[in-house]
Each structure stands twice: as structure tokens, then as C-alpha cells.
Design a protein around this motif. Structure first.
Motif, mmCIF file in Angstrom:
data_model
loop_
_atom_site.group_PDB
_atom_site.id
_atom_site.type_symbol
_atom_site.label_atom_id
_atom_site.label_comp_id
_atom_site.label_asym_id
_atom_site.label_seq_id
_atom_site.Cartn_x
_atom_site.Cartn_y
_atom_site.Cartn_z
ATOM 1 N N GLU A 1 -2.549 -7.322 -3.239
ATOM 2 C CA GLU A 1 -2.494 -8.193 -2.071
ATOM 3 C C GLU A 1 -1.045 -8.586 -1.790
ATOM 4 N N ARG A 2 -0.835 -9.141 -0.631
ATOM 5 C CA ARG A 2 0.497 -9.612 -0.276
ATOM 6 C C ARG A 2 0.878 -10.859 -1.076
ATOM 7 N N ASN A 3 2.122 -10.896 -1.511
ATOM 8 C CA ASN A 3 2.661 -12.140 -2.050
ATOM 9 C C ASN A 3 2.706 -13.153 -0.900
ATOM 10 N N PHE B 1 -6.133 -13.489 3.530
ATOM 11 C CA PHE B 1 -5.598 -13.645 4.879
ATOM 12 C C PHE B 1 -5.106 -12.286 5.368
ATOM 13 N N ARG B 2 -5.552 -11.853 6.535
ATOM 14 C CA ARG B 2 -5.282 -10.491 7.013
ATOM 15 C C ARG B 2 -4.414 -10.418 8.261
ATOM 16 N N LYS B 3 -3.906 -11.568 8.722
ATOM 17 C CA LYS B 3 -3.131 -11.595 9.961
ATOM 18 C C LYS B 3 -1.695 -12.009 9.660
ATOM 19 N N VAL C 1 0.840 -1.193 0.000
ATOM 20 C CA VAL C 1 0.000 0.000 0.000
ATOM 21 C C VAL C 1 0.875 1.242 0.000
ATOM 22 N N SER C 2 0.313 2.358 -0.461
ATOM 23 C CA SER C 2 1.029 3.630 -0.468
ATOM 24 C C SER C 2 0.886 4.302 0.899
ATOM 25 N N SER C 3 1.567 5.437 1.054
ATOM 26 C CA SER C 3 1.520 6.154 2.334
ATOM 27 C C SER C 3 0.137 6.724 2.623
ATOM 28 N N LEU C 4 -0.727 6.831 1.606
ATOM 29 C CA LEU C 4 -2.081 7.358 1.816
ATOM 30 C C LEU C 4 -3.046 6.292 2.325
ATOM 31 N N LYS C 5 -2.637 5.025 2.275
ATOM 32 C CA LYS C 5 -3.567 3.945 2.624
ATOM 33 C C LYS C 5 -3.133 3.144 3.840
ATOM 34 N N SER D 1 -6.650 -3.945 11.656
ATOM 35 C CA SER D 1 -6.455 -5.394 11.790
ATOM 36 C C SER D 1 -5.822 -6.028 10.557
ATOM 37 N N ASP D 2 -5.740 -5.278 9.450
ATOM 38 C CA ASP D 2 -5.184 -5.814 8.209
ATOM 39 C C ASP D 2 -3.677 -5.632 8.205
ATOM 40 N N VAL D 3 -2.936 -6.731 8.279
ATOM 41 C CA VAL D 3 -1.482 -6.674 8.433
ATOM 42 C C VAL D 3 -0.797 -5.995 7.251
ATOM 43 N N LYS D 4 -1.391 -6.055 6.073
ATOM 44 C CA LYS D 4 -0.734 -5.496 4.892
ATOM 45 C C LYS D 4 -0.751 -3.965 4.884
ATOM 46 N N LYS D 5 -1.548 -3.362 5.796
ATOM 47 C CA LYS D 5 -1.665 -1.902 5.828
ATOM 48 C C LYS D 5 -0.958 -1.271 7.025
ATOM 49 N N LYS D 6 -0.186 -2.059 7.751
ATOM 50 C CA LYS D 6 0.473 -1.551 8.951
ATOM 51 C C LYS D 6 1.472 -0.444 8.618
ATOM 52 N N LYS D 7 2.136 -0.562 7.484
ATOM 53 C CA LYS D 7 3.133 0.421 7.055
ATOM 54 C C LYS D 7 3.002 0.583 5.544
ATOM 55 N N MET D 8 3.752 1.531 4.984
ATOM 56 C CA MET D 8 3.716 1.655 3.525
ATOM 57 C C MET D 8 4.819 0.799 2.914
ATOM 58 N N GLY D 9 4.558 0.321 1.708
ATOM 59 C CA GLY D 9 5.502 -0.585 1.075
ATOM 60 C C GLY D 9 6.282 0.009 -0.073
ATOM 61 N N TYR D 10 5.873 1.198 -0.529
ATOM 62 C CA TYR D 10 6.588 1.831 -1.641
ATOM 63 C C TYR D 10 6.307 3.330 -1.624
ATOM 64 N N PHE D 11 7.284 4.086 -2.095
ATOM 65 C CA PHE D 11 7.114 5.531 -2.246
ATOM 66 C C PHE D 11 6.353 5.831 -3.539
ATOM 67 N N TYR D 12 5.798 7.023 -3.605
ATOM 68 C CA TYR D 12 5.150 7.477 -4.840
ATOM 69 C C TYR D 12 6.110 7.378 -6.016
ATOM 70 N N ALA D 13 7.390 7.606 -5.769
ATOM 71 C CA ALA D 13 8.410 7.550 -6.829
ATOM 72 C C ALA D 13 8.506 6.161 -7.449
ATOM 73 N N GLU D 14 8.115 5.126 -6.690
ATOM 74 C CA GLU D 14 8.176 3.745 -7.192
ATOM 75 C C GLU D 14 6.782 3.159 -7.440
ATOM 76 N N GLU D 15 5.773 4.002 -7.493
ATOM 77 C CA GLU D 15 4.407 3.486 -7.661
ATOM 78 C C GLU D 15 4.242 2.719 -8.969
ATOM 79 N N ASN D 16 4.767 3.248 -10.066
ATOM 80 C CA ASN D 16 4.636 2.548 -11.350
ATOM 81 C C ASN D 16 5.388 1.220 -11.328
ATOM 82 N N LEU D 17 6.553 1.216 -10.671
ATOM 83 C CA LEU D 17 7.306 -0.026 -10.536
ATOM 84 C C LEU D 17 6.491 -1.042 -9.747
ATOM 85 N N TYR D 18 5.898 -0.594 -8.632
ATOM 86 C CA TYR D 18 5.086 -1.509 -7.832
ATOM 87 C C TYR D 18 3.947 -2.102 -8.664
#
Length: 481
Positions: free
Chosen positions: A249-251, A357-359, A210-214, A220-237
Motif C-alpha cells: 500500500e501507499r505510505n 484510501f484509493r484517491k 506496483v510493478s510495471s505488470l500491475k 480508479s486506484d491512484v496507487k496503480k496509475k504508474k509503476m513505482g519500481y523497476f524489476y531490478a529494484e523489486e527486492n529493494l522495494y
């Protein structure tokens, strides 16, 4: 999601098929083939191990900043341990899938690729972390939250130029997002694509898609605890998600990597704290006995495990009985946690593969209370110790000083506005590799995007520093010999 797509061998940019390989031979029918028989993921392994950013982890803090003891873990030794646990988990889970035929499409080749990908992902999962451990991340975030709203650019507030996602990227600076940036752009060797790792490896290391806005740290959703990519890498993501079929979703391998990370740092923190005399054998036993009911209910009586190791050492007249007991107890604990994670992944296999799966893999298992107990003990005896607090104050002072100097200097870099003498000198100290990356990716961008990329240029520079380099630069800029 399916494994054949998840284990993608594609790269950001395909290898140059027209360039003659350095090592090649002619087959009898006249075809030219490369003599390199490594898989694409094995090539990733060697790219990572041979990189300067991987080597710099040997002088970056895991927990104890600027510690000179040989036995205390650094980011490098921690990454080696995570890689080892991740590969072991991959082997266990894959073998169970093959034996039980839980997924009839799963193959032996899938197992091999999963192990190789997890080994690589373990190496690079912390490669974007700044100096001075996780506190370094907190210090950088804190600086931007306090200082960015006050900064001016061309007579206006900097925040007026930045899109919300750009502003949030800086205020939520994250080592996980920086890792993706580090391996995909900042290791400038042959071109602007960094190490140009396979998309299968890159996908596995994105624990938070997820981005920093989400982000939702308290959700409770583990995939949203932190951001995974900067806006600069959004297209790459997006390219990675599309190629591997994760699509937001999470790999599944990210769950395994996260569990390996947890096993490594939770057990290592206790061992390192014991060796530094922050927690004693008796205190460990007493803390574990506090969870007596959980010990019995879970079937993992870890307090008795520790006592048994101590009694075994006494009977064998082992020197340093308590150290022997703690170290062997930790080894047994690691095995038990690996078993628990393996069981959890297989139990929730369909949910994980469906992206539902969210945990984390410890939640709801017999090992969950052990994980919480280890966290509690480490926080009580190590993270709250006077030495750690003193080190964190020192780290805060160093990082704040560097950001105070370099961020303002970067505001008018590569613009028509003249820079003063000191700003020029400071920017000359920034790594040419990082500046080259900035120039490559800022071409044709808007004024706001260029400003954002100049701010990232400084976080690239600071987060790429080792503990010793950051301390040394701080001292030199302050005239301290």
C-alpha cells in the motif's frame, strides 16, 4: 500501518559501527560517542543536497525546455518548492493530530520526523526524471515501444530473452521508478548502495507501489496509475515495504508528497505561463469565470480573489499591476490548497492509515475544481503553445538519436561477442559510475537479466543527462560545432 514503523530510520546497509567517527569525543565515564547530533533524516537531507544528481536538476526542464530565462522554473527550483510545501503540510497535519488527539499514539517526535522525511522526499521526488521534462519520459517510452520489438540479439528478437516484466519496465519507463534507482544504486560514492537513505524516506517517495505488470492508468486506484519500481529494484522495494509496514500500500506520506507536487506545479505553471505572455490577466479571469457556479458552491471564489488583488495593486499604484495581482493571487491560492489538503488528510485519516484510501487528497474536496481549472488553463495556454511544441519536437529528435546510437551499442557490451569500433567508442562515452553499477549488480545473473541490466544502463545514462548535456552530446555526435 503505524507511525513508529513508517518513520523507519533503518538504511539498506547499516552504518559501519566499527569505523571510528571523524568527529568524536570521550564522555566522563569513558564511552566514545559521535559529536554528530543530527537525526538520521537530517543526515539524509545533507546527503541529498550534497549529491551531483540533485545539483543536475538545475539544468533539467520543468515545463519550458532549454529556456534561458532566470525566472522560469527548473526541476531544481520545482523540487525546492515541493519540499517546502510538503514540509508545511506535514507540520499542519501533525499539529492537528497532536491537538485533536485523533491518534493518541502520535507524538511530537513523530511530527519532527514526518517534516524531515517530507522535506527530503520533496528534494528527490523528481531526481530520476530525464531531460526535457515529462516529455522526456514519453519520448523514452515511445522509443522502446517502437524499437525494442524490432531489435535482434544473437539472431533472435530481444523480446524473446526478456521476461514480460523486463519488457514492460522499458516500455513504461517512469521517472518515479528511476528516482528510487537513482538514490539507491546510481550515486556510487562509497559503495553500491547509492545515497543509502533511510527506508522511511525511500518509502515516502514511492508514490506507486506496483510493478510495471500491475499498472492501471485508467483505473480508479491512484496507487496503480504508474509503476513505482523497476524489476531490478523489486527486492529493494519489498525490503522497504516490509520494514515500514506498508506491504503493497501507499505510505501515508506519499499522499502528502503527491499533493505538495500538485500544488507546486499547478500554480507555478500558471505563473510561468503568465510571465512568458502565454496567458494574459484578462484570459485568466475569463477562464476562471467559466467556473462561476463552482466558485460559489465551493466557497473558493478564486476569480474574485484575483480581481481583488488587481484592485489592491491599482489603489496602491503598484508598478506592473497585473503581475503583482497574479503573483499574490497564486500565493493566496497555495495557502487555500494547503488548507484543503490538510483537511482532506485528516478527514480520511483512518482509511489512509489502513491502506484503504484509493484517491488523491484533492478528490471530493472544495479545492478539486480549482485543481482541474488550473490544469485546463495550463494545457490550453502553455502546453499547446507553439514554443512548447517546437521544444518537444527538438527533445524527441535528440533523445531518439541518443537511444538509436547507445542502445544497440550496449547489447553486446560485457559479453563474449566482439563489439565493432563504433560500439566501443559509444560505450566509452557512458559514465563510469553507471557502468560500475551495472557490473556490480550483473554478477551471477542470467543472460536475460544481464541483457535487461544493459538496457537499463543506457536509460540510466540518458535519464541522468541534463538538458544542455543531451543537446551538446547530440550536436557533437552529429559533427555540429
Amino acid at each position: 500501518m503505524n507511525w513508529n514503523q513508517l518513520l523507519s530510520e533503518q538504511r539498506i546497509v547499516p552504518c559501519d559501527v566499527h569505523r571510528r567517527p571523524a568527529a568524536a569525543f570521550l564522555l566522563s565515564e569513558g564511552r566514545r560517542e559521535t559529536a554528530d547530533l543530527r537525526t538520521e533524516f537530517e543526515k539524509d537531507y545533507h546527503r541529498i543536497v550534497g549529491s551531483a544528481s540533485f545539483r543536475r536538476l538545475q539544468d533539467k526542464t520543468q515545463v519550458f525546455a532549454l529556456d534561458k530565462s532566470d525566472f522560469i522554473r527548473t526541476r531544481l527550483t520545482h523540487s525546492l518548492e515541493v519540499s517546502s510545501f510538503a514540509k508545511s503540510l506535514g507540520q499542519n497535519i501533525s499539529q492537528h493530530l497532536l491537538q485533536t488527539k485523533k491518534d493518541r499514539s502520535f507524538t511530537i517526535r513523530n511530527k519532527e520526523d514526518i517534516c524531515n522525511i517530507l522535506q527530503c522526499a520533496g528534494f528527490i521526488h523528481d531526481i530520476g526524471n530525464p531531460p526535457f521534462g515529462h516529455f522526456g519520459e514519453e519520448a523514452i517510452r515511445d522509443w522502446f515501444v517502437r524499437k525494442l520489438p524490432e531489435m535482434k540479439y544473437q539472431g533472435k528478437a530481444v523480446c524473446e530473452f526478456l521476461a514480460p516484466v523486463m519488457f514492460q519496465d522499458l516500455c513504461h519507463f517512469e521517472g518515479n521508478a528511476q528516482a528510487l534507482r537513482q538514490v539507491s544504486k546510481l550515486y556510487f560514492l562509497e559503495n553500491e548502495y547509492g545515497m543509502n537513505l533511510t527506508l522511511g524516506v525511500l518509502s515516502a517517495v514511492i508514490k506507486y507501489p506496483v510493478s510495471s505488470l500491475k499498472i492501471c492508468p485508467d483505473g480508479s486506484d491512484v496507487k496503480k496509475k504508474k509503476m513505482g519500481y523497476f524489476y531490478a529494484e523489486e527486492n529493494l522495494y519489498r525490503d522497504i515495504a516490509r520494514a515500514t509496514g506498508t506491504n503493497g500500500e501507499r505510505n501515508p506520506l506519499a499522499y502528502i508528497l503527491e499533493a505538495a507536487d500538485d500544488i507546486a506545479y499547478l500554480t507555478a505553471d500558471i505563473e510561468d505561463a503568465f510571465k512568458k505572455s502565454f496567458v494574459s490577466y484578462d484570459e485568466l479571469v475569463r477562464e476562471l469565470d467559466c467556473d462561476y457556479e463552482e466558485n460559489l458552491r465551493s466557497g473558493m471564489d478564486v476569480a474574485s480573489m484575483l480581481r481583488q488583488q488587481y484592485e489592491h495593486a491599482k489603489k496602491g499604484q503598484v508598478p506592473n499591476t497585473q503581475l503583482y495581482a497574479v503573483q499574490n493571487w497564486i500565493a493566496g491560492l497555495q495557502s487555500a490548497l494547503i488548507f484543503g489538503v490538510t483537511d482532506s488528510f485528516l478527514l480520511h485519516y483512518e482509511e489512509i492509515m489502513a491502506g484503504e484510501f484509493r484517491k488523491d487528497l484533492f478528490q471530493g474536496t472544495t479545492a478539486e475544481w480549482v485543481v482541474e481549472a488550473l490544469r485546463r488553463i495550463a494545457h490550453k495556454y502553455a502546453f499547446s503553445s507553439r514554443q512548447i511544441l517546437q521544444n518537444e519536437v527538438s527533445a524527441w529528435t535528440i533523445l531518439n538519436f541518443l537511444l538509436d546510437r547507445f542502445v544497440p551499442a550496449a547489447l553486446y557490451y560485457d559479453t563474449e561477442v566482439p563489439m565493432n569500433m563504433m560500439e566501443k567508442k559509444l560505450m566509452n562515452l557512458v559514465s563510469e559510475n553507471y557502468k560500475q553499477t551495472y557490473h556490480t549488480y550483473s554478477k551471477g545473473k542470467s543472460l536475460a537479466e544481464k541483457l535487461y541490466l544493459r538496457l537499463l544502463l543506457i536509460t540510466d545514462f540518458v535519464s541522468g543527462m541534463t538538458d544542455s548535456y543531451a543537446k551538446d552530446l547530440y550536436q557533437k555526435l552529429n559533427g555540429i560545432s
